[in-house]
Design a protein around this motif. Structure first.
Motif, PDB file in Angstrom:
ATOM      1  N   LYS A   1      54.168  35.587  53.344  1.00 32.92           N
ATOM      2  CA  LYS A   1      54.595  34.508  52.449  1.00 32.92           C
ATOM      3  C   LYS A   1      54.062  34.697  51.032  1.00 32.92           C
ATOM      4  N   VAL A   2      53.057  35.534  50.863  1.00 34.36           N
ATOM      5  CA  VAL A   2      52.394  35.724  49.576  1.00 34.36           C
ATOM      6  C   VAL A   2      53.165  36.754  48.750  1.00 34.36           C
ATOM      7  N   ARG A   3      53.617  36.322  47.570  1.00 34.89           N
ATOM      8  CA  ARG A   3      54.402  37.196  46.692  1.00 34.89           C
ATOM      9  C   ARG A   3      53.954  37.038  45.245  1.00 34.89           C
ATOM     10  N   LEU A   4      53.954  38.132  44.507  1.00 34.68           N
ATOM     11  CA  LEU A   4      53.666  38.090  43.080  1.00 34.68           C
ATOM     12  C   LEU A   4      54.854  37.484  42.339  1.00 34.68           C
ATOM     13  N   LEU A   5      54.599  36.578  41.410  1.00 33.44           N
ATOM     14  CA  LEU A   5      55.682  35.936  40.668  1.00 33.44           C
ATOM     15  C   LEU A   5      56.576  36.950  39.970  1.00 33.44           C
ATOM     16  N   LEU A   6      55.979  37.924  39.311  1.00 33.84           N
ATOM     17  CA  LEU A   6      56.786  38.872  38.550  1.00 33.84           C
ATOM     18  C   LEU A   6      57.658  39.756  39.439  1.00 33.84           C
ATOM     19  N   SER A   7      57.386  39.799  40.732  1.00 30.82           N
ATOM     20  CA  SER A   7      58.212  40.620  41.632  1.00 30.82           C
ATOM     21  C   SER A   7      59.639  40.094  41.740  1.00 30.82           C
ATOM     22  N   PHE A   8      59.870  38.846  41.367  1.00 30.59           N
ATOM     23  CA  PHE A   8      61.201  38.269  41.430  1.00 30.59           C
ATOM     24  C   PHE A   8      62.045  38.626  40.208  1.00 30.59           C
ATOM     25  N   ASP A   9      61.414  39.107  39.150  1.00 29.27           N
ATOM     26  CA  ASP A   9      62.071  39.400  37.878  1.00 29.27           C
ATOM     27  C   ASP A   9      62.076  40.914  37.653  1.00 29.27           C
ATOM     28  N   ALA A  10      63.235  41.528  37.851  1.00 25.94           N
ATOM     29  CA  ALA A  10      63.338  42.996  37.767  1.00 25.94           C
ATOM     30  C   ALA A  10      62.807  43.536  36.442  1.00 25.94           C
ATOM     31  N   ALA A  11      63.033  42.826  35.361  1.00 29.23           N
ATOM     32  CA  ALA A  11      62.584  43.300  34.051  1.00 29.23           C
ATOM     33  C   ALA A  11      61.063  43.292  33.918  1.00 29.23           C
ATOM     34  N   GLN A  12      60.399  42.365  34.586  1.00 28.99           N
ATOM     35  CA  GLN A  12      58.943  42.247  34.462  1.00 28.99           C
ATOM     36  C   GLN A  12      58.180  42.781  35.666  1.00 28.99           C
ATOM     37  N   ALA A  13      58.855  43.071  36.757  1.00 25.27           N
ATOM     38  CA  ALA A  13      58.190  43.484  37.993  1.00 25.27           C
ATOM     39  C   ALA A  13      57.196  44.635  37.799  1.00 25.27           C
ATOM     40  N   PRO A  14      57.502  45.632  36.956  1.00 23.05           N
ATOM     41  CA  PRO A  14      56.526  46.723  36.782  1.00 23.05           C
ATOM     42  C   PRO A  14      55.179  46.265  36.207  1.00 23.05           C
ATOM     43  N   LEU A  15      55.157  45.121  35.538  1.00 20.40           N
ATOM     44  CA  LEU A  15      53.905  44.615  34.972  1.00 20.40           C
ATOM     45  C   LEU A  15      52.957  44.090  36.052  1.00 20.40           C
ATOM     46  N   LEU A  16      53.510  43.657  37.177  1.00 19.29           N
ATOM     47  CA  LEU A  16      52.788  43.116  38.325  1.00 19.29           C
ATOM     48  C   LEU A  16      52.112  41.777  38.058  1.00 19.29           C
ATOM     49  N   ASP A  17      51.247  41.702  37.051  1.00 18.22           N
ATOM     50  CA  ASP A  17      50.419  40.519  36.824  1.00 18.22           C
ATOM     51  C   ASP A  17      50.861  39.713  35.609  1.00 18.22           C
ATOM     52  N   VAL A  18      50.812  38.397  35.732  1.00 18.57           N
ATOM     53  CA  VAL A  18      50.924  37.509  34.579  1.00 18.57           C
ATOM     54  C   VAL A  18      49.500  37.368  34.048  1.00 18.57           C
ATOM     55  N   PRO A  19      49.245  37.787  32.815  1.00 20.70           N
ATOM     56  CA  PRO A  19      47.873  37.734  32.304  1.00 20.70           C
ATOM     57  C   PRO A  19      47.362  36.294  32.189  1.00 20.70           C
ATOM     58  N   ASP A  20      46.074  36.133  32.385  1.00 18.60           N
ATOM     59  CA  ASP A  20      45.440  34.823  32.287  1.00 18.60           C
ATOM     60  C   ASP A  20      45.161  34.536  30.810  1.00 18.60           C
ATOM     61  N   PRO A  21      45.748  33.463  30.260  1.00 24.19           N
ATOM     62  CA  PRO A  21      45.553  33.179  28.834  1.00 24.19           C
ATOM     63  C   PRO A  21      44.276  32.394  28.519  1.00 24.19           C
ATOM     64  N   TYR A  22      43.505  32.036  29.527  1.00 23.01           N
ATOM     65  CA  TYR A  22      42.377  31.123  29.357  1.00 23.01           C
ATOM     66  C   TYR A  22      41.442  31.529  28.216  1.00 23.01           C
ATOM     67  N   TYR A  23      41.121  32.808  28.085  1.00 25.23           N
ATOM     68  CA  TYR A  23      40.191  33.250  27.045  1.00 25.23           C
ATOM     69  C   TYR A  23      40.902  33.749  25.797  1.00 25.23           C
ATOM     70  N   SER A  24      42.163  33.368  25.643  1.00 29.24           N
ATOM     71  CA  SER A  24      42.963  33.801  24.494  1.00 29.24           C
ATOM     72  C   SER A  24      43.272  32.617  23.584  1.00 29.24           C
ATOM     73  N   ASP A  25      44.087  32.900  22.576  1.00 28.53           N
ATOM     74  CA  ASP A  25      44.441  31.853  21.620  1.00 28.53           C
ATOM     75  C   ASP A  25      45.696  31.092  22.051  1.00 28.53           C
ATOM     76  N   ASP A  26      46.023  30.060  21.300  1.00 26.29           N
ATOM     77  CA  ASP A  26      47.174  29.211  21.611  1.00 26.29           C
ATOM     78  C   ASP A  26      48.470  30.005  21.696  1.00 26.29           C
ATOM     79  N   ALA A  27      48.638  30.965  20.806  1.00 27.68           N
ATOM     80  CA  ALA A  27      49.877  31.753  20.780  1.00 27.68           C
ATOM     81  C   ALA A  27      50.076  32.512  22.082  1.00 27.68           C
TER      82      ALA A  27
END
Length: 175
Positions: free
Chosen positions: A120-146
Motif C-alpha cells: 500500500k506504500v507508494r511514493l507520491l512522485l511515482s504517479f507522475d511520469a514527468a517527476q517519477a525519476p526525482l523520487l522524493d518531494v524535498p522537505d521545504p521546512y528549512y528553506s525559504d517561502d519561495a
C-alpha cells in the motif's frame, strides 16, 4: 499501481493517507490539494484523504505558516489542519499510503506487518511520469517561502496524476 479493481461505495470509501516527516509541510499540502480535487469531481463520498507524519514532534499543531500561505496563494485552505503521527494499526483501514520521500517509504514499510500492507506504500512522485525519476518531494521546512511554492507545485502535479489514475476506477465502481 493498478486501480482497476476498485469498486468503493459510500459505506466503504477508498482511503488515502499522505505521510511526511512532521505532518506540517508536505503531507498537509498533498491532503488539502487532493481533497479539493476529490470534492470538485463530486467523488467526496467515495474517496477520503488524510495525512500524518512519521514523527511526533508537531502532533496537535497547525501546518507550518509557510504551508498555509503557499496553499492560500493557490486558492486552498490549509488552516484547519492539525498534525498527527501515523499509527501502524491504520494499515488495516487504509487502501493507499502515499509517502513524500524514500525515508518515509522505508519507515512505513518497516512498520507494516504484512506484504499486503507494505504494498500500500507508494511514493507520491511515482504517479507522475514527468517527476517519477526525482523520487522524493524535498522537505521545504528549512528553506525559504519561495521553496514552499516550488514544493507545492510538485505536489500539485503529482496529485493531479494520482487523481487521473484513481478517478476512472472509482467512477467505474459507481452505479
Amino acid at each position: 499501481m493498478n486501480f482497476a479493481s476498485i469498486a468503493p461505495d459510500e459505506s466503504t470509501p477508498f482511503r488515502i493517507v499522505f505521510v511526511c516527516t512532521g505532518n506540517i509541510c508536505r503531507s498537509p499540502m498533498a491532503e488539502v490539494m487532493l481533497r479539493d480535487l476529490i470534492t470538485r469531481s463530486g467523488l467526496g463520498r467515495l474517496i477520503t484523504t488524510s495525512s500524518a507524519g512519521t514523527g511526533d514532534w508537531h502532533v496537535g499543531e497547525q501546518a507550518d505558516v509557510r504551508t498555509i500561505a503557499a496553499l492560500a496563494a493557490r486558492g486552498y485552505d490549509g488552516s484547519h489542519h492539525r498534525a498527527r503521527q501515523f499509527d501502524p494499526e491504520w494499515f488495516l483501514d487504509l487502501d493507499l499510503v502515499v509517502v513524500l520521500d524514500r525515508a518515509q517509504e522505508r519507515i512505513l514499510r518497516n512498520w507494516a506487518t504484512t506484504d499486503r500492507d507494505r504494498s500500500k506504500v507508494r511514493l507520491l512522485l511515482s504517479f507522475d511520469a514527468a517527476q517519477a525519476p526525482l523520487l522524493d518531494v524535498p522537505d521545504p521546512y528549512y528553506s525559504d517561502d519561495a521553496f514552499f511554492g516550488t514544493v507545492l507545485g510538485m505536489i500539485e502535479s503529482a496529485n493531479e496524476a494520482l487523481f487521473a489514475q484513481l478517478a476512472p476506477a472509482i467512477r467505474q465502481g459507481v452505479r
